[in-house]
Structure formats: C-alpha cells, structure tokens
Design a protein around this motif. Structure first.
Motif, mmCIF file in Angstrom:
data_model
loop_
_atom_site.group_PDB
_atom_site.id
_atom_site.type_symbol
_atom_site.label_atom_id
_atom_site.label_comp_id
_atom_site.label_asym_id
_atom_site.label_seq_id
_atom_site.Cartn_x
_atom_site.Cartn_y
_atom_site.Cartn_z
ATOM 1 N N HIS A 45 39.850 -10.345 83.946
ATOM 2 C CA HIS A 45 40.955 -10.856 82.952
ATOM 3 C C HIS A 45 42.112 -11.550 83.587
ATOM 4 O O HIS A 45 42.488 -11.053 84.578
ATOM 5 C CB HIS A 45 41.416 -9.743 81.846
ATOM 6 C CG HIS A 45 42.331 -9.933 80.881
ATOM 7 N ND1 HIS A 45 43.450 -10.727 80.851
ATOM 8 C CD2 HIS A 45 42.021 -10.093 79.294
ATOM 9 C CE1 HIS A 45 43.908 -11.103 79.542
ATOM 10 N NE2 HIS A 45 43.022 -10.800 78.736
ATOM 11 N N TYR A 46 42.573 -12.647 83.145
ATOM 12 C CA TYR A 46 43.417 -13.480 83.972
ATOM 13 C C TYR A 46 44.873 -12.678 84.144
ATOM 14 O O TYR A 46 45.587 -12.839 85.113
ATOM 15 C CB TYR A 46 43.443 -14.726 83.310
ATOM 16 C CG TYR A 46 44.535 -14.945 82.318
ATOM 17 C CD1 TYR A 46 46.033 -15.194 82.082
ATOM 18 C CD2 TYR A 46 44.097 -14.732 80.794
ATOM 19 C CE1 TYR A 46 46.961 -15.431 81.252
ATOM 20 C CE2 TYR A 46 44.943 -14.626 79.904
ATOM 21 C CZ TYR A 46 46.305 -14.987 79.788
ATOM 22 O OH TYR A 46 47.262 -15.221 78.719
ATOM 23 N N LYS A 47 45.067 -11.837 83.204
ATOM 24 C CA LYS A 47 46.439 -11.067 83.096
ATOM 25 C C LYS A 47 46.445 -10.399 84.413
ATOM 26 O O LYS A 47 47.487 -9.913 85.059
ATOM 27 C CB LYS A 47 46.924 -10.603 81.900
ATOM 28 C CG LYS A 47 47.237 -11.335 80.664
ATOM 29 C CD LYS A 47 47.591 -10.545 79.619
ATOM 30 C CE LYS A 47 48.076 -11.326 78.408
ATOM 31 N NZ LYS A 47 48.348 -10.479 77.396
ATOM 32 N N GLU A 72 41.418 -20.513 85.651
ATOM 33 C CA GLU A 72 42.552 -20.547 84.937
ATOM 34 C C GLU A 72 43.720 -21.344 85.877
ATOM 35 O O GLU A 72 44.068 -20.635 86.925
ATOM 36 C CB GLU A 72 43.170 -19.172 84.421
ATOM 37 C CG GLU A 72 42.309 -18.285 83.589
ATOM 38 C CD GLU A 72 42.451 -19.071 82.129
ATOM 39 O OE1 GLU A 72 43.555 -19.452 81.852
ATOM 40 O OE2 GLU A 72 41.582 -18.875 81.520
ATOM 41 N N SER A 73 44.352 -22.381 85.249
ATOM 42 C CA SER A 73 45.585 -23.073 85.905
ATOM 43 C C SER A 73 46.684 -22.256 86.269
ATOM 44 O O SER A 73 47.143 -22.289 87.378
ATOM 45 C CB SER A 73 45.697 -24.138 85.005
ATOM 46 O OG SER A 73 44.981 -25.244 85.009
ATOM 47 N N ASN A 97 45.096 -4.845 79.329
ATOM 48 C CA ASN A 97 46.749 -4.843 79.216
ATOM 49 C C ASN A 97 47.186 -3.682 79.942
ATOM 50 O O ASN A 97 48.096 -3.598 80.910
ATOM 51 C CB ASN A 97 47.333 -4.799 77.907
ATOM 52 C CG ASN A 97 47.262 -6.005 77.207
ATOM 53 O OD1 ASN A 97 47.358 -7.246 77.781
ATOM 54 N ND2 ASN A 97 46.901 -6.099 76.040
ATOM 55 N N PHE A 98 46.369 -2.465 79.791
ATOM 56 C CA PHE A 98 46.776 -1.100 80.528
ATOM 57 C C PHE A 98 46.464 -1.469 82.050
ATOM 58 O O PHE A 98 47.277 -0.757 82.989
ATOM 59 C CB PHE A 98 45.751 -0.127 80.060
ATOM 60 C CG PHE A 98 46.229 1.039 80.454
ATOM 61 C CD1 PHE A 98 47.365 1.823 80.233
ATOM 62 C CD2 PHE A 98 45.397 2.035 80.994
ATOM 63 C CE1 PHE A 98 47.935 2.941 80.929
ATOM 64 C CE2 PHE A 98 45.978 3.160 81.786
ATOM 65 C CZ PHE A 98 47.093 3.963 81.470
ATOM 66 N N ARG A 99 45.291 -2.196 82.637
ATOM 67 C CA ARG A 99 45.028 -2.273 83.831
ATOM 68 C C ARG A 99 46.218 -3.085 84.400
ATOM 69 O O ARG A 99 46.533 -2.865 85.629
ATOM 70 C CB ARG A 99 43.775 -3.156 84.101
ATOM 71 C CG ARG A 99 42.421 -2.293 83.653
ATOM 72 C CD ARG A 99 41.101 -2.611 84.133
ATOM 73 N NE ARG A 99 41.060 -4.128 83.844
ATOM 74 C CZ ARG A 99 40.269 -4.436 82.842
ATOM 75 N NH1 ARG A 99 39.963 -3.863 81.886
ATOM 76 N NH2 ARG A 99 39.960 -5.981 82.665
ATOM 77 N N THR A 100 46.636 -4.158 83.665
ATOM 78 C CA THR A 100 47.799 -4.881 84.354
ATOM 79 C C THR A 100 48.801 -4.011 84.692
ATOM 80 O O THR A 100 49.725 -4.207 85.767
ATOM 81 C CB THR A 100 47.943 -5.917 83.042
ATOM 82 O OG1 THR A 100 47.224 -6.555 83.065
ATOM 83 C CG2 THR A 100 49.307 -6.850 83.813
#
Length: 476
Positions: free
Chosen positions: A299-301, A331-332, A269-272
């Motif tokens: 991570h897909y996010k 991931e679609s 989340n932080f990397r996002t």
C-alpha cells in the motif's frame, strides 16, 4: 445729529458687520502665513520608533502601511495583515496591538488574534486568560482562535480553563479546548484525558480527538492503558491508530516489540501509524528493519510513511531501497518523496540518478520540477549547476514556460550567490511573467551584478507591473 432709523439703521449694521468680518479674515490670513511652517510628514507619537526621510516627496512603504493602520477601512487592514502573514513577517506589533484595543469589529479583532498567533507574540496574554476563564459571552470563533493563540505561545496558564470546559461537558468548545490542552497540558492533564476517554457518552470522533491529544502530551503515565487500546481489535481503527502513535511518541523501549507485532495488521492505515510510531526509535534494530521492510509494502500510504520515517531517522542504510522505489514505484507521489529523500540522505548514486532525470526527454515537467527542488535542497555545486542548465534551456523554449516559472520560484525561495547569472537571464526575457520571476529571485538575493538591470526596469518610461515591482524592491 439725526438717529438712523428703519432701513438706514439695518444697512449701517450690515456695513459694520461686513467690515468687521473682512478685518478678521485678513488678520487670520496674515497670522497663518507668519506661523505655519513648511509642510512635512508627521509621525504619530505612538510610532516614533519608525524612521521617515523628510527628503522623500512620495510616501514611503512604511508610511502607507502605517496610514492604513491609522485610517484604513477594516477590510484594508485585514488584507494588509494577511499579506504580512503570507510573507511570514510581522511588523508594527505595537501599532496593531493598539488597534486591537480600539476596534469594535469582530472580523478585524479575530484577524489580529491570528496575526499575534503566527508572530508568537505575548501581547494578548492578559486578554486571552480573561476571555478563556469565562468565554460564554464571546463568539465561538473568537474563543477557538484564543485557544490556538494559547497553544502557539505555550500559555500553560490557560490549561485549567481548557480542562474546565471539558469537565463541564461544554460541547461548543470541545475541539478547541482539547487541541489546546494537548499542546499546553501537564502529565496530570494527560491522566485526566485518559480517564475522560472511558466515558460512554463520547462519540467516536471525540474519542479519536482525545486519543490524538494524548499522543501529543506523551505522558508515560497513560502507557499501559494505551497499549491495551492498540491491541483491542474491537476498538475503532482510528482510535487504535492514534494510540499506536502515542505509545511510539513516548519513546519507551518496551513499545518497540509491541509495535513490530502490530505491523502484521491487515489494515494499511493501521500499519501506516505503526511505521510512524517506530520512527521514534532510530537506534533499535527491530524498529529500523521493520521500517525498511515497510518501504516495500503493497500500500502506497505505508511506503510514504516509511520514507518519512527514514528521513526522520536519517537511515543511510535504506538508500538503495529508496533509489529502487524512485526508479520503479508505480505511484508518482512515492517517486517524488524518494527524490527528496535521496537528496536528504546525500546518497551519491541517488544524486547522479536525479541529475540524469533532468536530461531525460521522456520525463514530464512536473517530475523535473520535483527533481530540481530536491537537487537545490541538496545544494552541491554540481546539483545547482544541473538545475541552472535546465532553466537556461527553458528560457530558449517558450513551450517550456511552465517549467521555467516553476524553476524560477525555486531559485526565488532561497539565497544562493550562484543564481546571479540565471537571475539576469530571467530579467532580460521578453516574457512579462519571466521578468517578474526574475525580480522575485533578485528580491531574495540582491545580487550586486544584477542591480543595474533592476534599476533599468524601475526607470523604464513604459508603465508596467514589473516597473512598479522593481521600484518596490529597490525601495525596501
């Protein structure tokens, strides 16, 4: 001559009264027939700017809508305003404002506030400032809507009232006042919020909200303090995330090296948030290389945020990485985002790959609809033709109805003269919903070559939902 007495006297009075009444009634009938003009539509003085055709026997659509505003139930008016907002059209602002001044119904008043908010119309400025200065006698929901209105029209005069509510520790209005201050506040307000953030009595949720507000204000005066927060691993993760996004939005070159180091965090989340922050630096080599690296994140996010940043920065050099993810990502949601980005970048190899997917039998209809959306957005003739060809195939196969409807909605969402033939094909379908979709395409584009077909539907002897819809479209 004898006087009339008893019952004879009263009988004479009745006869005289009846005679006088008959005379008055006959006189009034004569007067009316000589003075009443031929019936015609009337327009209220407040609505004189609206043109009406006296040649029309039936009420026009405008007449009906105005009559709802004049005489309709509150629920009817609310429903009509909802319809306008859904279409992103905001007619009758003067009449709606007059209604706002008259109504005593909270639900209708609040709907009108929403209407003027979406229209970004300044008619409610005076009312908004009056209420926000002293909001305590109003419903919380009304005050919240007025803060949103102030934000929408950038009503900076409301900022002191938002700040005052925060200073007075009024938790009832905390979120709405803070959100508004984030949109209309000044650098001084940002410094106030940075100091406000240091309070010990704030909940974690409130600290997160304050940090988000600081990010929107982009006040460089708070940069040092926010950098310190991003580097504090004992701080709440979401507070750190919003702090990272805030220093990125300030677009200070010094932020890049700090953000690149923060990308090494183990928290996805932080990397996002770090990737989002780096998206403000399209000309910085370190920022660009980190974002391209992020498209391969586990991570897909993070990958989704990298795709978003690449689009924002228009990084054509990232296109081969995007194409690989479009073909191979597990991931679609990431694949669909890549379809859109390949079209946005107008990457030749990517466009050819997308067109090939429309012919692929093993690709699901949902994926094909996403590909079609991307190709129509890219807009080249070959891309449009590929989608139209797919639509023709669905018209010949009722097992593909859902894809047919999805493609029709895409055609109806934008104007393109190349859609005339496929529009006609939809209108000539035996399927009611397909015809309705064809009418939507026509309503957006008004193809002269298709008008005759729409007129046939409107004049059909058989009553149907599409007959009514065709008539409404032609009357506009």
């Amino acid at each position: 001559m004898k006087r009339l007495t008893g019952k004879y006297f009263f009988s004479a009075k009745k006869i005289l009264f009846f005679a006088l009444s008959l005379f008055v009634w006959v006189t009034s009938i004569v007067a009316q027939t000589s003075t009443i003009p031929e019936p015609k539509l009337q327009i209220h003085s407040a609505d004189t700017e609206l043109e009406e055709s006296t040649a029309e026997v039936e009420e026009s659509e405008k007449d009906k809508e105005l009559n709802v505003l004049r005489y309709g139930l509150d629920d009817e008016i609310v429903k009509m305003l909802d319809g306008f907002m859904k279409e992103e059209k905001y007619p009758y602002l003067e009449q709606v404002f007059n209604l706002f001044q008259r109504t005593r119904t909270t639900s209708l008043r609040e709907k009108i506030i929403m209407y003027f908010t979406e229209a970004k119309d300044p008619s409610l400025v005076d009312y908004t400032l009056m209420i926000l200065e002293d909001p305590f006698d109003e419903k919380t929901s009304t005050v919240s809507l007025l803060f949103k209105y102030a934000s929408a029209i950038k009503l900076t005069e409301a900022a002191p009232f938002a700040k005052s509510l925060l200073e007075n520790d009024n938790t009832e209005y905390f979120d709405s006042a803070l959100s508004s201050l984030a949109e209309i506040g000044s650098p001084d307000d940002a410094v106030f919020l940075a100091t406000y953030l240091e309070r010990d009595d704030l909940s974690t949720a409130q600290r997160q909200s304050v940090m988000k507000a600081l990010g929107k204000l982009k006040a460089v005066e708070t940069w040092d303090q926010l950098v310190s927060i991003t580097q504090d691993e004992d701080e709440n993760t979401f507070v750190r995330m919003y702090a990272a996004e805030a220093i990125g939005a300030m677009e200070k070159p010094e932020s890049v090296s700090i953000l690149v180091d923060l990308f090494e965090s183990t928290d996805p989340n932080f990397r996002t948030s770090v990737v989002k922050a780096l998206g403000h630096y399209p000309n910085d080599e370190s920022a660009v290389s980190t974002i391209i690296e992020a498209i391969r994140d586990s991570h897909y996010k993070v990958r989704l945020e990298a795709i978003s940043s690449i689009k924002q920065m228009n990084l054509l050099q990232a296109a081969p990485y995007v194409l690989y993810r479009a073909k191979n990502d597990p991931e679609s949601t990431v694949k669909y985002a890549c379809y859109d980005l390949l079209a946005e970048l107008d990457y030749k190899d990517g466009i050819e790959y997308l067109k090939s997917l429309l012919k692929e039998k093993n690709i699901g209809d949902t994926a094909k609809a996403k590909v079609a959306e991307a190709l129509l957005k890219q807009g080249s003739q070959s891309s449009v033709d590929a989608v139209i060809e797919l639509a023709k195939e669905t018209l010949a196969d009722d097992k593909k109805k859902q894809l047919r409807y999805a493609l029709g909605k895409l055609f109806a969402s934008n104007e393109n003269p190349a859609y005339d033939e496929i529009c006609l094909a939809y209108l000539q379908s035996d399927d009611v919903s397909t015809v309705g979709t064809g009418l939507d395409i026509y309503a957006k584009n008004r193809f002269p070559s298709v008008t005759l077909e729409v007129e046939k539907l409107a004049d059909s002897e058989k009553n149907s939902v599409n007959k009514t819809k065709a008539r409404k479209i032609l009357d506009r």
